[in-house]
Design a protein around this motif. Structure first.
Motif, PDB file in Angstrom:
ATOM      1  N   ALA A   1      19.711  44.686 -33.658  1.00  0.00           N
ATOM      2  CA  ALA A   1      18.428  44.806 -34.482  1.00  0.00           C
ATOM      3  C   ALA A   1      17.352  45.284 -33.609  1.00  0.00           C
ATOM      4  N   ALA A   2      17.241  44.659 -32.328  1.00  0.00           N
ATOM      5  CA  ALA A   2      16.252  44.825 -31.387  1.00  0.00           C
ATOM      6  C   ALA A   2      16.233  46.219 -30.879  1.00  0.00           C
ATOM      7  N   GLU A   3      17.449  46.631 -30.653  1.00  0.00           N
ATOM      8  CA  GLU A   3      17.565  48.060 -30.049  1.00  0.00           C
ATOM      9  C   GLU A   3      17.145  48.997 -31.104  1.00  0.00           C
ATOM     10  N   ILE A   4      17.437  48.819 -32.295  1.00  0.00           N
ATOM     11  CA  ILE A   4      16.986  49.748 -33.496  1.00  0.00           C
ATOM     12  C   ILE A   4      15.702  49.864 -33.564  1.00  0.00           C
ATOM     13  N   VAL A   5      14.955  48.785 -33.561  1.00  0.00           N
ATOM     14  CA  VAL A   5      13.572  48.431 -33.791  1.00  0.00           C
ATOM     15  C   VAL A   5      12.828  49.385 -32.667  1.00  0.00           C
ATOM     16  N   LEU A   6      13.423  48.951 -31.243  1.00  0.00           N
ATOM     17  CA  LEU A   6      12.646  49.384 -30.379  1.00  0.00           C
ATOM     18  C   LEU A   6      12.840  51.059 -30.102  1.00  0.00           C
ATOM     19  N   THR A   7      13.893  51.446 -30.481  1.00  0.00           N
ATOM     20  CA  THR A   7      14.163  52.893 -30.384  1.00  0.00           C
ATOM     21  C   THR A   7      13.382  53.562 -31.492  1.00  0.00           C
ATOM     22  N   GLY A   8      13.266  53.034 -32.667  1.00  0.00           N
ATOM     23  CA  GLY A   8      12.277  53.566 -33.681  1.00  0.00           C
ATOM     24  C   GLY A   8      10.769  53.740 -33.219  1.00  0.00           C
ATOM     25  N   ILE A   9      10.288  52.571 -32.592  1.00  0.00           N
ATOM     26  CA  ILE A   9       9.033  52.415 -31.890  1.00  0.00           C
ATOM     27  C   ILE A   9       8.795  53.416 -30.953  1.00  0.00           C
ATOM     28  N   ALA A  10       9.826  53.546 -29.881  1.00  0.00           N
ATOM     29  CA  ALA A  10       9.565  54.610 -28.950  1.00  0.00           C
ATOM     30  C   ALA A  10       9.546  55.922 -29.395  1.00  0.00           C
ATOM     31  N   GLY A  11      10.574  56.268 -30.209  1.00  0.00           N
ATOM     32  CA  GLY A  11      10.375  57.563 -31.080  1.00  0.00           C
ATOM     33  C   GLY A  11       9.140  57.738 -31.764  1.00  0.00           C
TER      34      GLY A  11
ATOM     35  N   ILE B   1      12.618  61.063 -49.806  1.00  0.00           N
ATOM     36  CA  ILE B   1      11.524  60.118 -49.902  1.00  0.00           C
ATOM     37  C   ILE B   1      10.428  60.414 -48.839  1.00  0.00           C
ATOM     38  N   GLY B   2      10.549  61.292 -48.150  1.00  0.00           N
ATOM     39  CA  GLY B   2       9.693  61.708 -47.095  1.00  0.00           C
ATOM     40  C   GLY B   2       9.322  60.632 -45.859  1.00  0.00           C
ATOM     41  N   ILE B   3      10.363  60.132 -45.326  1.00  0.00           N
ATOM     42  CA  ILE B   3      10.126  59.236 -44.412  1.00  0.00           C
ATOM     43  C   ILE B   3      11.041  59.762 -43.014  1.00  0.00           C
ATOM     44  N   THR B   4      10.379  59.229 -42.029  1.00  0.00           N
ATOM     45  CA  THR B   4      11.234  59.762 -40.554  1.00  0.00           C
ATOM     46  C   THR B   4      12.288  58.748 -40.354  1.00  0.00           C
ATOM     47  N   LEU B   5      13.225  59.219 -39.533  1.00  0.00           N
ATOM     48  CA  LEU B   5      14.304  58.391 -38.958  1.00  0.00           C
ATOM     49  C   LEU B   5      13.837  57.301 -38.324  1.00  0.00           C
ATOM     50  N   ASN B   6      12.717  57.618 -37.504  1.00  0.00           N
ATOM     51  CA  ASN B   6      12.096  56.511 -36.662  1.00  0.00           C
ATOM     52  C   ASN B   6      11.609  55.161 -37.600  1.00  0.00           C
ATOM     53  N   SER B   7      10.724  55.663 -38.484  1.00  0.00           N
ATOM     54  CA  SER B   7      10.250  54.466 -39.402  1.00  0.00           C
ATOM     55  C   SER B   7      11.343  53.896 -40.107  1.00  0.00           C
ATOM     56  N   PHE B   8      12.484  54.519 -40.509  1.00  0.00           N
ATOM     57  CA  PHE B   8      13.554  53.871 -40.936  1.00  0.00           C
ATOM     58  C   PHE B   8      14.206  52.840 -39.966  1.00  0.00           C
ATOM     59  N   ARG B   9      14.401  53.361 -38.716  1.00  0.00           N
ATOM     60  CA  ARG B   9      14.885  52.479 -37.762  1.00  0.00           C
ATOM     61  C   ARG B   9      14.164  51.211 -37.872  1.00  0.00           C
ATOM     62  N   ILE B  10      12.906  51.153 -37.734  1.00  0.00           N
ATOM     63  CA  ILE B  10      12.090  50.030 -37.499  1.00  0.00           C
ATOM     64  C   ILE B  10      12.249  49.157 -38.849  1.00  0.00           C
ATOM     65  N   GLY B  11      12.189  49.568 -39.914  1.00  0.00           N
ATOM     66  CA  GLY B  11      12.606  48.827 -41.091  1.00  0.00           C
ATOM     67  C   GLY B  11      13.658  48.323 -41.259  1.00  0.00           C
ATOM     68  N   ALA B  12      14.841  49.178 -41.007  1.00  0.00           N
ATOM     69  CA  ALA B  12      16.122  48.594 -40.843  1.00  0.00           C
ATOM     70  C   ALA B  12      16.552  47.795 -39.891  1.00  0.00           C
ATOM     71  N   GLY B  13      15.890  47.913 -38.866  1.00  0.00           N
ATOM     72  CA  GLY B  13      16.309  46.876 -37.738  1.00  0.00           C
ATOM     73  C   GLY B  13      15.447  45.565 -37.963  1.00  0.00           C
ATOM     74  N   SER B  14      14.331  45.415 -38.647  1.00  0.00           N
ATOM     75  CA  SER B  14      13.607  44.487 -38.906  1.00  0.00           C
ATOM     76  C   SER B  14      14.630  43.376 -39.943  1.00  0.00           C
ATOM     77  N   LEU B  15      14.975  44.296 -41.248  1.00  0.00           N
ATOM     78  CA  LEU B  15      16.001  43.653 -41.984  1.00  0.00           C
ATOM     79  C   LEU B  15      17.133  42.870 -41.451  1.00  0.00           C
ATOM     80  N   LEU B  16      17.700  43.675 -40.530  1.00  0.00           N
ATOM     81  CA  LEU B  16      18.950  43.301 -39.574  1.00  0.00           C
ATOM     82  C   LEU B  16      18.635  42.206 -38.854  1.00  0.00           C
ATOM     83  N   PHE B  17      17.444  41.930 -38.323  1.00  0.00           N
ATOM     84  CA  PHE B  17      16.958  40.981 -37.285  1.00  0.00           C
ATOM     85  C   PHE B  17      16.900  39.467 -38.096  1.00  0.00           C
ATOM     86  N   LEU B  18      16.349  39.839 -39.473  1.00  0.00           N
ATOM     87  CA  LEU B  18      16.336  38.582 -40.567  1.00  0.00           C
ATOM     88  C   LEU B  18      17.843  38.056 -40.766  1.00  0.00           C
ATOM     89  N   THR B  19      18.671  39.030 -40.988  1.00  0.00           N
ATOM     90  CA  THR B  19      19.957  38.498 -41.229  1.00  0.00           C
ATOM     91  C   THR B  19      20.683  37.687 -40.029  1.00  0.00           C
TER      92      THR B  19
END
Length: 210
Positions: free
Chosen positions: A192-202, A70-88
């Motif tokens: 979730a915060a770690e996943i999102v921050l790793t994605g942003i840094a990457g 689907i043409g997305i990077t791991l870092n982009s998916f980290r941010i999305g998945a981490g945000s969803l995990l944070f809501l949970t």
């Protein structure tokens, strides 16, 4: 090599166990199987955990293929998945329940093992995203082997808690299980915060190199 395997195994087992929100799963299992015999409950636990394991293994290896397709990077998916995990995590902390599985099915079901117990109670949308991310992050054979064994161990631990659900309900009560779900939510929020921050840094690092 052995040190990397062991370290990855321990870390993955703990991460996956909290991703499965075990005490929330215990609470829902007790509600879904109320009045059933011990043999029926055991059969439901086996089917639910096997179903969750099959889905978990598929997701574990599907990350890189999905991201490329689907043409997305791991870092982009980290941010999305981490945000969803944070809501949970917020839902667990505030209400003691996952935000996508807050009630019992309205209709009677002959078998609750796969739906709703395995999906979405044990493995929900946020868990799916996190497993995709963690699976894609592991590179070497030792890391992949440790991660796989960690996933299996976490589901085995969850199965053990489900088998002990009756004892846990008597020992801790509904309030105790509710509190443990909230504590799990706090840990999930940090993950979730770690996943999102790793994605942003990457993401920042990749754009600065361009």
């Amino acid at each position: 090599m052995i040190a990397v395997f062991f370290s990855t195994f321990v870390t993955s087992a703990l991460k996956f166990l909290f991703l499965l929100a075990p005490f929330f799963a215990v609470t829902m299992f007790l509600a879904l199987t109320r009045g059933q015999s011990a043999a029926q409950k055991s059969a439901i636990i086996r089917r639910a955990c096997i179903s969750a394991l099959i889905l978990g293994l598929a997701l574990f290896f599907a990350g890189p293929l999905l991201f490329n397709a689907i043409g997305i990077t791991l870092n982009s998916f980290r941010i999305g998945a981490g945000s969803l995990l944070f809501l949970t995590a917020i839902s667990l902390v505030s209400d003691g329940t996952r935000n996508h599985a807050t009630g019992l099915p309205e209709e009677d079901r002959d078998d609750v093992a796969v739906v709703p117990l395995a999906i979405p109670i044990i493995i929900g949308p946020a868990t799916i995203g996190a497993i995709l991310v963690y699976g894609a992050e592991l590179r070497t054979v030792s890391e992949v082997a440790g991660g796989l064994l960690g996933l299996v161990a976490s589901l085995a631990g969850l199965a053990g808690l489900l088998y002990l659900s009756g004892f846990l309900e008597k020992a801790m009560g509904k309030t105790g299980l509710h509190i443990m779900s909230k504590i799990s939510g706090l840990i999930l929020s940090a993950m979730a915060a770690e996943i999102v921050l790793t994605g942003i840094a990457g993401f920042i690092q990749s754009t600065s190199l361009q």
